[in-house]
Structures are given as structure tokens and as C-alpha cells.
Motif scaffolding. Structure first.
Motif, PDB file in Angstrom:
ATOM      1  N   GLY A  81     -31.983  29.855  15.024  1.00  0.00           N
ATOM      2  CA  GLY A  81     -32.414  29.974  16.409  1.00  0.00           C
ATOM      3  C   GLY A  81     -31.346  30.443  17.378  1.00  0.00           C
ATOM      4  O   GLY A  81     -31.526  30.325  18.592  1.00  0.00           O
ATOM      5  N   TYR A  83     -30.220  33.495  18.375  1.00  0.00           N
ATOM      6  CA  TYR A  83     -30.630  34.529  19.330  1.00  0.00           C
ATOM      7  C   TYR A  83     -31.698  34.014  20.288  1.00  0.00           C
ATOM      8  O   TYR A  83     -31.670  34.329  21.473  1.00  0.00           O
ATOM      9  CB  TYR A  83     -31.098  35.795  18.606  1.00  0.00           C
ATOM     10  CG  TYR A  83     -29.944  36.629  18.132  1.00  0.00           C
ATOM     11  CD1 TYR A  83     -29.355  37.564  18.973  1.00  0.00           C
ATOM     12  CD2 TYR A  83     -29.412  36.473  16.866  1.00  0.00           C
ATOM     13  CE1 TYR A  83     -28.278  38.329  18.565  1.00  0.00           C
ATOM     14  CE2 TYR A  83     -28.327  37.224  16.454  1.00  0.00           C
ATOM     15  CZ  TYR A  83     -27.766  38.149  17.305  1.00  0.00           C
ATOM     16  OH  TYR A  83     -26.690  38.896  16.895  1.00  0.00           O
ATOM     17  N   ASP A  84     -32.647  33.230  19.807  1.00  0.00           N
ATOM     18  CA  ASP A  84     -33.690  32.696  20.683  1.00  0.00           C
ATOM     19  C   ASP A  84     -33.093  31.789  21.755  1.00  0.00           C
ATOM     20  O   ASP A  84     -33.489  31.847  22.916  1.00  0.00           O
ATOM     21  CB  ASP A  84     -34.753  31.960  19.869  1.00  0.00           C
ATOM     22  CG  ASP A  84     -35.528  32.901  18.957  1.00  0.00           C
ATOM     23  OD1 ASP A  84     -35.938  33.964  19.446  1.00  0.00           O
ATOM     24  OD2 ASP A  84     -35.707  32.574  17.775  1.00  0.00           O
ATOM     25  N   ARG A  85     -32.132  30.949  21.389  1.00  0.00           N
ATOM     26  CA  ARG A  85     -31.484  30.083  22.387  1.00  0.00           C
ATOM     27  C   ARG A  85     -30.667  30.905  23.379  1.00  0.00           C
ATOM     28  O   ARG A  85     -30.673  30.630  24.579  1.00  0.00           O
ATOM     29  CB  ARG A  85     -30.587  29.045  21.699  1.00  0.00           C
ATOM     30  CG  ARG A  85     -31.365  27.912  21.044  1.00  0.00           C
ATOM     31  CD  ARG A  85     -30.471  26.764  20.628  1.00  0.00           C
ATOM     32  NE  ARG A  85     -29.335  27.160  19.823  1.00  0.00           N
ATOM     33  CZ  ARG A  85     -29.347  27.308  18.502  1.00  0.00           C
ATOM     34  NH1 ARG A  85     -30.465  27.092  17.827  1.00  0.00           N
ATOM     35  NH2 ARG A  85     -28.255  27.658  17.853  1.00  0.00           N
ATOM     36  N   LEU A  98     -41.929  34.204  25.482  1.00  0.00           N
ATOM     37  CA  LEU A  98     -42.010  33.592  24.174  1.00  0.00           C
ATOM     38  C   LEU A  98     -43.251  34.116  23.462  1.00  0.00           C
ATOM     39  O   LEU A  98     -44.069  34.829  24.033  1.00  0.00           O
ATOM     40  CB  LEU A  98     -42.065  32.069  24.300  1.00  0.00           C
ATOM     41  CG  LEU A  98     -40.803  31.422  24.860  1.00  0.00           C
ATOM     42  CD1 LEU A  98     -41.056  29.944  25.122  1.00  0.00           C
ATOM     43  CD2 LEU A  98     -39.638  31.601  23.919  1.00  0.00           C
ATOM     44  N   LYS A 107     -36.417  38.523  31.253  1.00  0.00           N
ATOM     45  CA  LYS A 107     -35.884  38.669  29.906  1.00  0.00           C
ATOM     46  C   LYS A 107     -35.154  39.997  29.753  1.00  0.00           C
ATOM     47  O   LYS A 107     -35.652  41.022  30.187  1.00  0.00           O
ATOM     48  CB  LYS A 107     -37.045  38.590  28.915  1.00  0.00           C
ATOM     49  CG  LYS A 107     -36.650  38.775  27.461  1.00  0.00           C
ATOM     50  CD  LYS A 107     -37.819  38.558  26.531  1.00  0.00           C
ATOM     51  CE  LYS A 107     -38.931  39.515  26.714  1.00  0.00           C
ATOM     52  NZ  LYS A 107     -38.983  40.662  25.877  1.00  0.00           N
ATOM     53  N   HIS A 146     -40.877  29.024  20.129  1.00  0.00           N
ATOM     54  CA  HIS A 146     -39.526  29.333  20.605  1.00  0.00           C
ATOM     55  C   HIS A 146     -39.057  30.743  20.243  1.00  0.00           C
ATOM     56  O   HIS A 146     -37.981  31.153  20.651  1.00  0.00           O
ATOM     57  CB  HIS A 146     -38.520  28.299  20.078  1.00  0.00           C
ATOM     58  CG  HIS A 146     -38.355  28.348  18.598  1.00  0.00           C
ATOM     59  ND1 HIS A 146     -39.169  27.637  17.749  1.00  0.00           N
ATOM     60  CD2 HIS A 146     -37.494  29.031  17.825  1.00  0.00           C
ATOM     61  CE1 HIS A 146     -38.802  27.876  16.506  1.00  0.00           C
ATOM     62  NE2 HIS A 146     -37.793  28.721  16.521  1.00  0.00           N
ATOM     63  N   ASP A 147     -39.850  31.498  19.483  1.00  0.00           N
ATOM     64  CA  ASP A 147     -39.463  32.845  19.055  1.00  0.00           C
ATOM     65  C   ASP A 147     -39.729  33.868  20.154  1.00  0.00           C
ATOM     66  O   ASP A 147     -40.786  33.846  20.784  1.00  0.00           O
ATOM     67  CB  ASP A 147     -40.240  33.266  17.808  1.00  0.00           C
ATOM     68  CG  ASP A 147     -39.857  32.465  16.578  1.00  0.00           C
ATOM     69  OD1 ASP A 147     -38.672  32.099  16.474  1.00  0.00           O
ATOM     70  OD2 ASP A 147     -40.742  32.203  15.742  1.00  0.00           O
ATOM     71  N   TYR A 148     -38.795  34.772  20.352  1.00  0.00           N
ATOM     72  CA  TYR A 148     -38.975  35.863  21.306  1.00  0.00           C
ATOM     73  C   TYR A 148     -39.443  37.104  20.560  1.00  0.00           C
ATOM     74  O   TYR A 148     -38.995  37.383  19.450  1.00  0.00           O
ATOM     75  CB  TYR A 148     -37.672  36.166  22.057  1.00  0.00           C
ATOM     76  CG  TYR A 148     -37.425  35.184  23.161  1.00  0.00           C
ATOM     77  CD1 TYR A 148     -37.913  35.415  24.441  1.00  0.00           C
ATOM     78  CD2 TYR A 148     -36.750  34.004  22.917  1.00  0.00           C
ATOM     79  CE1 TYR A 148     -37.720  34.501  25.456  1.00  0.00           C
ATOM     80  CE2 TYR A 148     -36.547  33.082  23.932  1.00  0.00           C
ATOM     81  CZ  TYR A 148     -37.033  33.340  25.192  1.00  0.00           C
ATOM     82  OH  TYR A 148     -36.851  32.430  26.196  1.00  0.00           O
TER      83      TYR A 148
END
Length: 165
Positions: A81, A83-85, A98, A107, A146-148
Motif C-alpha cells: 500500500g 503508493y496508495d498511502r 479511490l 489527486k 484504498h486502491d487508486y
């Protein structure tokens, strides 16, 4: 002018040429004093001040590597996680963009980069992602809240603009 050279021990080392100074001397770059990792790449020390670290709004475009990407801009990462964070921090805590959201006003523009073999247009034979993947929107790679989702995916031979990313 930045060049890569190989030292006597075979390790790659970076040598910076003229960095634009009038007198021809090298200007020290902010990361020159940072500790080097095992590959000789400078990494910010844990005690780096906030002024040296990217803040929300500082990054307009982010190149994001992954193990695989699909035609919906879904990314399969390493599972930690990171990159997502980081993207979430760059959005100042705003969760828009998201997997389940369409708003992306803060973003950074996300570009997934991969080799042809990592770009999936169909599920490879014998691979089970479990549950069909994609979170119900037709994607191959399973996504979580939580994934972009990438705005674009680049391979050596194609550019995919992800609609409604």
C-alpha cells in the motif's frame, strides 16, 4: 547533465556534471548529503524536515510502477500500500479518486508504467484472482476501497487513457 558511471567495484555511481552554475563548479543538490541505500541511491533520512518532503498540492503527475495493470486502470502492486498511502497524503486526507469514487479534483495525474507482459486485457489462462476481480466494474485486477485508479497506463508500445478514472 547527470551521468551514470561504473566504479571499479562494478557498482553504478551517479556523477553530476555542470548543474547550471555560472562558474562551472558543481552546485550541491539537496539530496547529495542523504544516506545511500545498498544500490547507491540517495534516500531521505527519517529526520528530514517537512520542507524537504512533498506536501499536498506539490505533485501534479506521478509515475506509478506495478506488477500488472488492466484496461480499467486498476493496478496490482506489491501489497504493502505504499503508493496508495502516498497518493492519499498528497490529497491532504481527501479520499476522492479511490476505487469507488469519481471525484479527483486534488489527486495528482496518475500514470501507471509497465511492460507489455504486465498489461492485462484478459485474465491469463490458469490465473485465479478470486471473485472475478475488478470490484464489479469489469476490470481484471481486483481493487479495494484504498486502491487508486490510474488516469493513464503506459507500456513501451501503447498509451491507454483510462476513461472516467
Amino acid at each position: 547533465d547527470t551521468r551514470m558511471s561504473t566504479g571499479d567495484d562494478g557498482d553504478a555511481a551517479s556523477s553530476a556534471g555542470d548543474n547550471g552554475s555560472e562558474d562551472g563548479e558543481d552546485d550541491e543538490l539537496f539530496y547529495d548529503s542523504w544516506p545511500r541505500n545498498k544500490w547507491g541511491i540517495p534516500e531521505a533520512p527519517a529526520s528530514t524536515s517537512g520542507e524537504d518532503v512533498a506536501q499536498p498540492g506539490d505533485i501534479d503527475l506521478l509515475l506509478v510502477p506495478g506488477l500488472a495493470f488492466d484496461t480499467h486502470g486498476h493496478r496490482l502492486g506489491q501489497g504493502k500500500g505504499y503508493y496508495d498511502r502516498f497518493i492519499a497524503r498528497m490529497r491532504n486526507g481527501n479520499d476522492d479518486g479511490l476505487a469507488g469514487s469519481g471525484d479527483k479534483k486534488k489527486k495528482p495525474f496518475l500514470i501507471g508504467v509497465c511492460l507489455e507482459e504486465q498489461f492485462l486485457e484478459e485474465v491469463p489462462h490458469g490465473i485465479d484472482f478470486g471473485g472475478g476481480g475488478g470490484g464489479g466494474d469489469g476490470g481484471i485486477i481486483p481493487v479495494s476501497d484504498h486502491d487508486y485508479i490510474m488516469d493513464m497506463v503506459l507500456t513501451p508500445s501503447r498509451t491507454l487513457d483510462v476513461p472516467n478514472a
